[in-house]
Write a protein that holds these residues in place. Structure first.
Motif, PDB file in Angstrom:
ATOM      1  N   SER A 919       0.833  -1.202   0.000  1.00 35.54           N
ATOM      2  CA  SER A 919       0.000   0.000   0.000  1.00 35.54           C
ATOM      3  C   SER A 919       0.869   1.253   0.000  1.00 35.54           C
ATOM      4  O   SER A 919       2.094   1.202   0.179  1.00 35.54           O
ATOM      5  N   ARG A 975      -6.011   0.745  -6.957  1.00 28.68           N
ATOM      6  CA  ARG A 975      -5.332   0.668  -5.668  1.00 28.68           C
ATOM      7  C   ARG A 975      -6.345   0.590  -4.524  1.00 28.68           C
ATOM      8  O   ARG A 975      -6.190  -0.183  -3.579  1.00 28.68           O
ATOM      9  N   GLY A 978      -7.939  -2.867  -4.374  1.00 31.17           N
ATOM     10  CA  GLY A 978      -7.071  -3.852  -3.749  1.00 31.17           C
ATOM     11  C   GLY A 978      -7.003  -3.670  -2.241  1.00 31.17           C
ATOM     12  O   GLY A 978      -7.046  -4.654  -1.490  1.00 31.17           O
ATOM     13  N   TYR A 979      -6.913  -2.453  -1.809  1.00 30.91           N
ATOM     14  CA  TYR A 979      -6.834  -2.182  -0.361  1.00 30.91           C
ATOM     15  C   TYR A 979      -8.151  -2.558   0.316  1.00 30.91           C
ATOM     16  O   TYR A 979      -8.170  -3.137   1.404  1.00 30.91           O
ATOM     17  N   SER A 982      -8.356  -6.292   0.763  1.00 33.29           N
ATOM     18  CA  SER A 982      -7.524  -6.762   1.869  1.00 33.29           C
ATOM     19  C   SER A 982      -8.185  -6.479   3.208  1.00 33.29           C
ATOM     20  O   SER A 982      -8.154  -7.307   4.132  1.00 33.29           O
ATOM     21  N   SER A1023      -5.256  -7.378 -11.185  1.00 36.22           N
ATOM     22  CA  SER A1023      -6.066  -7.194  -9.980  1.00 36.22           C
ATOM     23  C   SER A1023      -6.813  -5.865 -10.076  1.00 36.22           C
ATOM     24  O   SER A1023      -6.582  -4.926  -9.307  1.00 36.22           O
ATOM     25  N   GLU A1028     -10.789 -10.083  -7.653  1.00 36.33           N
ATOM     26  CA  GLU A1028      -9.476 -10.593  -8.046  1.00 36.33           C
ATOM     27  C   GLU A1028      -8.473 -10.452  -6.904  1.00 36.33           C
ATOM     28  O   GLU A1028      -7.643 -11.336  -6.678  1.00 36.33           O
ATOM     29  N   ARG A1029      -8.557  -9.329  -6.177  1.00 35.71           N
ATOM     30  CA  ARG A1029      -7.674  -9.176  -5.027  1.00 35.71           C
ATOM     31  C   ARG A1029      -8.101 -10.098  -3.886  1.00 35.71           C
ATOM     32  O   ARG A1029      -7.269 -10.632  -3.152  1.00 35.71           O
ATOM     33  N   CYS A1032      -6.558 -13.417  -4.569  1.00 33.80           N
ATOM     34  CA  CYS A1032      -5.135 -13.429  -4.223  1.00 33.80           C
ATOM     35  C   CYS A1032      -4.948 -13.597  -2.714  1.00 33.80           C
ATOM     36  O   CYS A1032      -4.122 -14.381  -2.256  1.00 33.80           O
ATOM     37  N   ASN A1033      -5.749 -12.856  -1.934  1.00 32.38           N
ATOM     38  CA  ASN A1033      -5.651 -12.963  -0.480  1.00 32.38           C
ATOM     39  C   ASN A1033      -6.092 -14.345   0.006  1.00 32.38           C
ATOM     40  O   ASN A1033      -5.522 -14.901   0.948  1.00 32.38           O
ATOM     41  N   ARG A1287      -0.861 -14.929  -9.272  1.00 32.09           N
ATOM     42  CA  ARG A1287      -1.405 -14.224  -8.114  1.00 32.09           C
ATOM     43  C   ARG A1287      -0.610 -14.475  -6.843  1.00 32.09           C
ATOM     44  O   ARG A1287      -0.533 -13.606  -5.983  1.00 32.09           O
ATOM     45  N   ASN A1291       4.432 -13.512  -6.642  1.00 31.85           N
ATOM     46  CA  ASN A1291       4.483 -12.488  -5.600  1.00 31.85           C
ATOM     47  C   ASN A1291       5.408 -12.920  -4.465  1.00 31.85           C
ATOM     48  O   ASN A1291       6.239 -12.135  -3.982  1.00 31.85           O
TER      49      ASN A1291
END
Length: 1438
Positions: A919, A975, A978-979, A982, A1023, A1028-1029, A1032-1033, A1287, A1291
């Motif tokens: 982030s 961004r 994605g945040y 999470s 993402s 999609e995020r 990944c998580n 993903r 990473n």
């Protein structure tokens, strides 16, 4: 009487050699299955690669080729895109006749065991087949050794719709699904498709690779509303001994609650523990009576069913036994087991009677319920029941053998039970097949039970169950010991009981196994004078009663009299004295009379009796007591005197002149035998001959002597003819060879024999040179090579004549000549120069040009090859040296791993770094620090409101609406998404099952968007969306434990290996380039000269221990500090080590010390970095002592931005080296690190250890892909790559500090990026076309990329073939993760941050909720307003 004795009397088993089968059929491949259509009697044969349709006489009607076809066990049908597919045989696993709709169910081993429906009348006509319906339609197994059985049944749905189904029992294969029992529908209905398993019961299924679940199904049948499966399996104990079980299932049980297993014990102490074959049949009356009398099974009726099981021992040379289990006893024992579970806590008496083989739970039998109410179980029984060994159903072996029994069939003949047993070496007990291969377990009777279809290897034979009529006398009939046969007394033949007219009356049909014929045992009186007449009593055993039109006679020679019968005694009147024949003195055997008196050739027998005045007593049972004689007919074959005299003297034959025939001497009136007449010549062959003779002449006639020595002389046309004794035939034929004559003439043939007798022919023989015709002989034509004056014609000269000669006897004749046809041809001296010369010139020129070009190319090739070999040798030597050094150094660090362990981050730190470190605030993000600026007075209110907000987030309609609303806002960028995802992951971590459900829902919407846009391959590539995020998580959460257990160690070793390799050479601290790297952009372009120094380091305040640290003389002071800290504090994670700027380094060359620092690294000279501030500048020597001290207030030097690499300082004005000259260093580093890279790839791409989340998600993608026509295999591959390697693994690979407590500098990061890019390239389906312009990073691993691609393909295929992970199993796993880690996360902070988005877009969210009916029903708008009022400290009118 002992039980086994009774059984032996009832179950009639014998090995007999019957005549060859009536019909047989041979397949080109091994036969696997045989079934019969009960309506038409047709036989259907399932063999390897073929299905055959035969009529009832085994005549082939149709054939369908089923293989070989291209297939792979690792590929999911359809396999058109499978790269591993190869030509594979199709083993037939299951054949079932479905007569109600006229179809044949055919299941093979290809394509995961997919089945087809064929027309019963014409199997070439396929009714149904589909290979695109997915795993739910995989019926059989792809492995040859896995057994499959099935039985037809019906299925009634709750809607009362009834369907035809077949229930399948299948063992477990490594590439199969785990369902042991499945119910397969035979039509499409609602969402069900043909062959789909319509009973989703997880209870009866195997656990992969657990030995006790290795079921070997041998037989299945349906009876009285139940379906039964007979199989063997182990109990999981160390000895892996097999046990026989029979399982029962209610036919209308839609959940398999009623599935119960009962162990069957065969023989003493379950000696015959492994079932091989079975047959269900009703017993004969006799068997039912004795089973009832034994008292073991209660009352057994002839209409009951008996299960006959052929079992064997678990030995290298197995023995076998046949055991019988009444089906009623099986059902009673199963009900006792069920009753014990329902009402007695699983016990009978004080012993545990109930076992649960498919679960580890011991809480199954805690419900007290009525057995009568739940005969077929209910949902309170989540797992099937089984009997314990103490409550197995026992049976004694009624027949044992040292052979391995492989097949059994049962028939009932009258009141007797007949067993047919097949063995592994091709024997059939009761029927002989004369085969060497094992008898297949599928034994079938024809429709009238008169023949048995026996299958061995590639052949199926139709053999009669009996051959009674082949035996012509009672004794041979009894010797058969065939339970089908018996002696029909009044008809005098061996028959089946049904074929004997009065078989129902006592002793009229004598059963073969009893071995008792009608036989005379004694006479009363035993002796009697031939001059005395009276009655004789004859004792006869097994004599039938005579009545009606039948009568009993006594026959003595020509005398007949009526017999009186009383029980087993027959009274006969003797003939008159004058009718009693004289008994001959000489006795011999009379086979004709013997056979006649036993029912054969009665007419001949009567003639014999009349002729010889013999007494042939024909008894009622066919027995005979004749005086033996020998018969001889002198006239037979003795037409003339010489032939008569050549007879054996013991027969006393003589030539009788009166009758002109050969007679027995006592029958001829002449007392003395006369001489034979003169020879008589009837024919001469040939009648013409050559002058030179030399040919054989055959003279035929009669009285031509008795022996060959009787021939004294032979003349032909006055010329002597040499007798050829070896060709002599008594009295009838003489052969001689004629000699030559000088001129043509003819004459008669004369033969003289001993005794002065001679015979002359009427025919004449002609010697001539003109007649060449031979009678009864051959004409020989012989072509010889011409003599010297006859030249063989040549093709370019005039032809000459060629003689044709004929040889005949000793002479030869020229009968003509042969002339060759002339041909006009061009002379060869013109043809050769015109054709050959130009060809020679062309060849010479071509060879010259080719050799010149070849030599030139070879010289160039050798030159390039030599250069490449030198380069390769150089790189190889360097790689070998570097690798050796690295491995030596890594040994120390590997041993350190076992001591200090790998510095894995805890779960919270791991998730913080993966979710929030990228982030904008990085390590200072509020989710990482966990600090919220909330006044103390409002903290309780805020906490309560956040809990309410958490409950609101757990409402699916709200959360879906919330996410959709935010993603619809243009300022909600990638961004932020994605945040937000999470934050949502942390907030919902306590309910990961719910989180997964939300993710699935959003993924389905996303998938639909991409599929509708006709570009599904782009999904999950970036993402850009919340889901999609979230994915990944989700992967990061589910794979944390896998990282710690499996992939973490090879990743950490790879990171350490790269770090050590980089630090072995110079590293420019300013431009972050190194001599040893995998990244060409980070490759140091200068050829720096350096050497390695070993420093002795003391840590101030930590004792006198010295630590040896290797550095380079070109290292900056800061780089030296880093290496010292790395070595001194190697057992501490990076976060607990001192930082470089917090320590000072003091060099003590003597009595004084010198502080080393980077302070003077400030100048540039001629565009090059100054070499100040390095170890070389301070002239620190090898083995120097340095002291490391911590400082309380480290100074910050603003000028510490450069480093100095002294390198080769010979010419300060030299230009910068070309970087490409040092690209070979990349190869050196790559070769050094190759093993570590391969180890990491193997750990990640190992299909034998796959996290359940990966299997679960990949199956989800496969399942969804099947619902869309425009999603091909490549698209599915891309989806999987984007969801897992891209993903997650890339990473983690690029950021080892996400999982380890380590520091990754820029130079190491550059090399990790190259490996990560290689990993990404390996996961793509597209081929990379490389050229000299391609980036060096891609060229570096160009050779290995194909290997890595195959590893990825195998990994994906292996996952597809794994046992599916059910929703229940996945939810259990997720719940465990939630329970273990949720309390460690900053859940309240995540909720607070999530609310900030709700607050920012409050009005839009409220509007969206008001428009959603589901949200209105749950008053979601009101709940959000209340939360907003509490969190924002607002006063509202709510």
């Amino acid at each position: 009487m002992a039980w086994w004795t009774l059984a032996a009397l009832l179950l009639c088993l014998s090995i007999v050699c019957c005549e060859e089968s009536i019909e047989e059929f041979t397949s080109s491949t091994l036969i696997n299955n045989v079934v019969q259509d009960p309506l038409t009697g047709r036989i259907y044969v399932g063999a390897v690669n073929a299905i055959y349709q035969l009529d009832s006489l085994l005549k082939q009607e149709k054939k369908v080729e089923t293989g070989p076809k291209r297939d792979s066990r690792h590929c999911t049908p359809p396999i058109q895109s499978c790269h591993d597919a190869k030509w594979t045989d199709n083993t037939n696993k299951l054949l079932l006749v479905h007569p109600s709709n006229g179809s044949l169910i055919v299941c093979g081993s290809l394509f995961k065991g997919i089945c087809s429906l064929q027309n019963l009348s014409n199997i070439n006509q396929m009714i149904y087949y589909s290979d695109s319906k997915g795993e739910k339609t995989y019926v059989a197994s792809s492995e040859e050794m896995v057994s499959v059985v099935g039985v037809m049944s019906t299925f009634t749905k709750e809607s009362k719709d009834t369907f035809d189904v077949f229930v399948v029992g299948k063992g477990y294969g490594s590439q199969d699904n785990t369902k042991l029992i499945s119910t397969r529908i035979l039509q499409d209905f609602d969402d069900w498709v043909v062959f789909e398993n319509i009973v989703e019961a997880s209870a009866v299924q195997a656990t992969p690779f657990v030995q006790k679940y290795m079921h070997n199904f041998r037989y299945s049948f349906k009876e009285s509303g139940f379906i039964y499966f007979l199989f063997t399996r182990t109990r999981g104990v160390p000895d892996n001994k097999n046990f026989t079980f029979i399982s029962r299932l209610c036919e209308d049980d839609h959940h398999y609650y009623s599935y119960t297993e009962l162990q069957l014990s065969c023989g003493p102490n379950n000696l015959y523990n492994k079932a091989q074959a079975a047959f269900i049949s009703s017993p004969g009356e006799k068997l039912a009576q004795y089973l009832s009398a034994s008292g073991q099974y209660g009352q057994v009726q002839s209409q009951d069913k008996i299960l006959f099981v052929a079992s064997s021992t678990d030995e290298d040379k197995p023995r076998s036994g046949l055991c019988m289990y009444p089906l009623r006893s099986i059902n009673q024992q199963i009900m006792e087991i069920i009753s014990a579970c329902y009402t007695k806590n699983g016990k009978i008496g004080n012993k545990i009677a109930v076992d649960s083989p498919y679960t580890t739970s011991n809480q199954l039998c805690l419900n007290a319920v009525s057995v009568s109410s739940y005969k077929c179980g209910a949902d309170f029984l989540p797992s099937p029941l089984a009997s314990t060994p103490d409550f197995a159903l026992p049976a004694q072996a009624v027949h044992t053998t040292t052979d391995l029994l492989t097949a059994v069939a049962i028939a009932v003949e009258t009141e007797h039970t007949v067993a047919f047993l097949g063995t592994s070496n091709g024997k059939m007990y009761h029927v002989s097949t004369a085969a060497e291969s094992a008898v297949n377990k599928h034994l079938l009777f024809d429709r009238n039970h008169s023949h048995l279809y026996v299958t061995t290897g590639k052949k199926i034979s139709m053999v009669p169950v009996e051959k009674c009529d082949m035996k012509k006398d009672c004794k041979s009939c009894m010797d058969l010991k065939d339970p089908y046969c018996g002696w029909c007394v009044l008809e005098g033949r061996c028959t089946r009981k049904s074929d004997c007219r009065k078989a129902g009356e006592e002793k009229h049909w004598l059963w073969s196994p009893q071995k008792q014929c009608v036989e005379i045992t004694s006479f009363q009186p035993p002796n009697l004078s031939c001059r005395k007449t009276q009655k004789v009593d004859i004792n006869v055993v097994s004599l039938p009663s005579i009545g009606g039109d039948d009568s009993l006679k006594c026959i003595f020679g020509n005398s007949e009299s009526e017999a009186q019968m009383s029980d087993s005694t027959v009274t006969c009147d003797l003939p008159k004295v004058t009718e009693i024949p004289v008994t001959p003195r000489n006795k011999g055997e009379s086979p004709d009379c013997l056979s006649c008196c036993n029912g054969e050739q009665k007419t001949l027998c009567m003639e014999v009796v009349k002729k010889w005045m013999e007494i042939c007593v024909m008894c009622a049972d066919g027995a005979v007591r004749p005086p033996p004689v020998t018969l001889y007919n002198c006239a037979m074959g003795r037409e003339d005197c010489s032939l008569c005299k050549s007879a054996d003297p013991i027969y006393k034959c003589m030539w009788c002149d009166e009758t002109k025939s050969c007679e027995y001497q006592k029958r001829c009136r002449s007392a003395e035998e006369s001489d034979c007449p003169n020879p008589e010549i009837t024919d001469i062959i040939p009648r013409y001959g050559p002058l030179k003779g030399g040919i054989s002449v055959t003279i035929k006639g009669s009285n031509l002597g008795i022996v060959k020595e009787d021939i004294e002389s032979i003349t032909v046309a006055g010329q002597p003819c040499m007798h050829q004794e070896e060709k002599y035939s008594v009295s009838t034929s003489v052969v001689c060879e004629i000699s030559g004559v000088e001129q043509k003439h003819s004459g008669v043939v004369e033969v003289k024999v001993k005794g002065g007798k001679s015979g002359t022919s009427i025919l004449k023989v002609l010697f001539t040179t003109k007649h060449l015709t031979l009678q009864d002989d051959k004409l020989f034509l012989d072509w010889t090579q011409p003599s010297s004056h006859f030249k063989r014609p040549k093709r370019d000269t005039n032809s000459d004549l060629l003689e044709l000669k004929i040889k005949f006897g000793h002479g030869q004749w020229i009968v003509g000549s042969v002339e060759y046809e002339k041909k006009t041809e061009a002379p060869l001296d013109i043809i050769i120069p015109a054709v050959i010369a130009p060809m020679v010139v062309i060849i010479i020129v071509s060879v010259y040009c080719y050799r010149r070009k070849s030599q030139q190319a070879e010289r160039e090739y050798e030159k390039v090859k030599h250069q490449l070999e030198n380069l390769e040798e150089s790189v190889r030597d360097r790689c070998k040296k570097e690798f050796t050094d690295l491995m030596i150094e890594m040994e120390d660090h590997t041993s350190d791993l076992s001591e200090a362990r790998i510095p894995f981050l805890d779960y919270k730190t791991y998730t913080d770094r993966v979710f929030f470190l990228p982030s904008k605030d990085g390590a200072n993000d509020v989710m990482i620090t966990g600090k919220l600026d909330i006044p103390e007075a409002r903290r309780a209110t805020v906490t309560q409101a956040l809990n309410q907000f958490s409950n609101l987030l757990n409402s699916k309609p709200f959360l879906i609406n919330f996410i959709r609303t935010l993603e619809g806002r243009p300022d909600f960028n990638a961004r932020s998404r994605g945040y937000f995802a999470s934050l949502l992951t942390v907030a919902l971590h306590g309910k990961l099952e719910y989180y997964t459900d939300i993710m699935r829902t959003l993924l389905l919407e996303l998938m639909e968007q991409y599929v509708q846009s006709k570009n599904p391959k782009l999904m999950l590539r970036r993402s850009e969306t919340v889901v999609e995020r979230m994915l990944c998580n989700w992967m990061s959460i589910c794979l944390y434990q896998f990282l710690k257990d499996s992939a973490g160690e090879p990743l950490y070793k790879l990171f350490k290996a790269i770090k050590h390799q980089v630090e072995k050479g110079p590293v420019d601290a300013v431009v972050k380039k190194a001599k040893y790297t995998l990244n060409d952009t980070g490759l140091l372009g200068d050829d720096v000269e350096y050497c390695t120094l070993t420093l002795q380091v003391l840590v101030h305040g930590e004792g006198p221990d010295v630590t040896l640290v290797k550095v380079l003389n070109c290292d900056t002071v800061s780089q030296v500090k880093e290496k010292i800290i790395e070595q001194v504090y190697k057992n501490l994670p990076y976060s607990q080590r001192p930082k470089v700027e917090s320590v000072t380094l003091e060099w003590r060359p003597g009595s004084t010390g010198q502080i080393l620092s980077d302070l003077d690294l400030t100048s540039l000279r001629n565009g090059r970095i100054a070499s100040n501030g390095t170890v070389l500048v301070f002239q620190v020597r090898d083995n120097a002592t340095l002291v490391l001290s911590r400082v309380l207030h480290p100074l910050e030097w603003c000028s510490c931005t450069t480093s100095g690499l002294p390198g080769s300082m010979k010419d300060k004005s030299m230009t910068k080296a070309i970087t490409e000259l040092y690209l070979t260093r990349l190869l050196s580093v790559k070769g050094t690190l190759q093993q570590f890279v391969d180890d990491f790839f193997r750990s990640v791409l190992c299909s034998s250890v796959v996290p359940p989340a990966v299997k679960y998600f990949f199956d989800f993608l496969d399942e969804q892909a099947q619902k869309h026509d425009n999603v091909d295999d490549e698209t599915i591959h891309i989806w999987k790559t984007n969801s897992l390697p891209l993903r997650f693994w890339v990473n983690i690979l690029k950021n080892p500090h996400f999982i380890f407590d380590v520091h990754v500098n820029e130079v190491v990061d550059a090399s990790l990026s190259v490996i990560a890019q290689t990993f990404m390239d390996a996961c793509t389906k597209s081929e990379h076309k490389l050229s000299r312009d391609s980036p060096s990073n891609k060229l570096l691993y160009a050779k290995e990329i194909s290997t890595y691609k195959k590893m990825v393909d195998d990994y994906y295929k292996g996952i597809r073939q794994m046992v599916p992970v059910s929703d229940q199993d996945m939810n259990t796993h997720l719940a465990e993760v939630s329970r273990s880690h949720t309390d460690k996360l900053n859940t309240q902070v995540a909720l607070h941050q999530l609310y900030q988005y709700a607050s920012k877009y409050y009005d839009v969210i409220i509007t969206s909720l008001d428009e959603d009916p589901a949200a209105q029903n749950k008053q979601l708008t009101l709940r959000l307003q209340q939360i907003a009022a509490a969190l924002e400290n607002k006063v509202t009118d709510l």
